[in-house]
Design an enzyme around this catalytic site. Structure first.
Site, PDB file in Angstrom:
ATOM      1  CG  ASP A 184      -1.684   1.239   1.447  1.00  0.00           C
ATOM      2  OD1 ASP A 184      -2.385   1.648   0.517  1.00  0.00           O
ATOM      3  OD2 ASP A 184      -1.568   1.834   2.543  1.00  0.00           O
ATOM      4  CG  ASP A 240      -1.655   7.587   0.526  1.00  0.00           C
ATOM      5  OD1 ASP A 240      -0.776   8.443   0.382  1.00  0.00           O
ATOM      6  OD2 ASP A 240      -2.510   7.318  -0.341  1.00  0.00           O
ATOM      7  CG  ASP A 263      -1.858   2.274   6.540  1.00  0.00           C
ATOM      8  OD1 ASP A 263      -2.148   3.390   7.028  1.00  0.00           O
ATOM      9  OD2 ASP A 263      -2.158   1.963   5.376  1.00  0.00           O
TER      10      ASP A 263
END
Length: 195
Positions: free
Chosen positions: A13, A15, A169
């Site tokens: 991922d 961001d 996250d």
């Protein structure tokens, strides 16, 4: 032997995983909200982690009964983000995993950010060259928590999904990885583990 060696490909991922661009996204949403005459709180924003801009815009329009097309709101937010993003690109610890495996394993970025903006972010942070593929929100019709983003990464890397490891996250991303049949590392609570 690293715990990552058993996988044929690594998918990251963007961001909150490779780059801490969340303050920039929040600033862009604040500017957008001010421009369109509503407010967003930081606590609300943190519930949207991993959600593509268009889905967040759609949620705002529905929850606040805004007389705005979600696509217009999303486009405005992305324009605001493009103007501030370079001031909000702090590298996070798991970039070290990407550096270690660059050129050794196929690697992709699978993000809810538009491809051109994700590519600009990675280039500015001098990370773009580490990855074989960048799959952004504009390349799939169903976004995280749907598996499409990560499945597309695996397809482009020519690797079976079950042989991919995802670094994430956000809950949307965890759910997307699970739906794709991929193992996932929660970068918020896991050490980099390269020693």
């Amino acid at each position: 032997m690293s715990r990552y060696d058993q996988y044929d490909a690594l998918i990251f991922d963007l961001d909150g995983t490779l780059l801490d661009s969340m303050p920039g996204h929040y600033a862009a949403w604040q500017k957008t909200a001010a421009d369109f005459g509503f407010e967003v709180s930081e606590s609300w924003y943190h519930t949207r982690g991993g959600s593509p801009t268009i889905l967040t815009a759609t949620t705002l329009v529905e929850q606040l009964h805004l007389d705005i097309e979600p696509s217009v709101l999303a486009a405005h937010k992305m324009q605001c983000f493009a103007e501030v993003m370079e001031a909000h690109l702090e590298m996070l610890p798991f970039t070290e995993v990407a550096r270690r495996y660059a050129g050794k394993k196929p690697m992709a970025v699978g993000t809810g950010t538009l491809t051109d903006i994700a590519t600009r972010m990675l280039k500015k942070a001098e990370l773009l060259h580490l990855f074989d593929v960048v799959v952004g929100a504009d390349q799939v019709s169903a976004h995280k928590p749907s598996p499409d983003t990560f499945v597309r990464c695996a397809e482009l890397l020519s690797v079976t999904p079950s042989k991919c490891l995802v670094f994430e996250d956000a809950v949307f991303g965890f759910d997307a990885a699970a739906a794709a049949g991929m193992d996932v590392i929660d970068v918020r609570v896991t050490d980099v583990g390269l020693d």
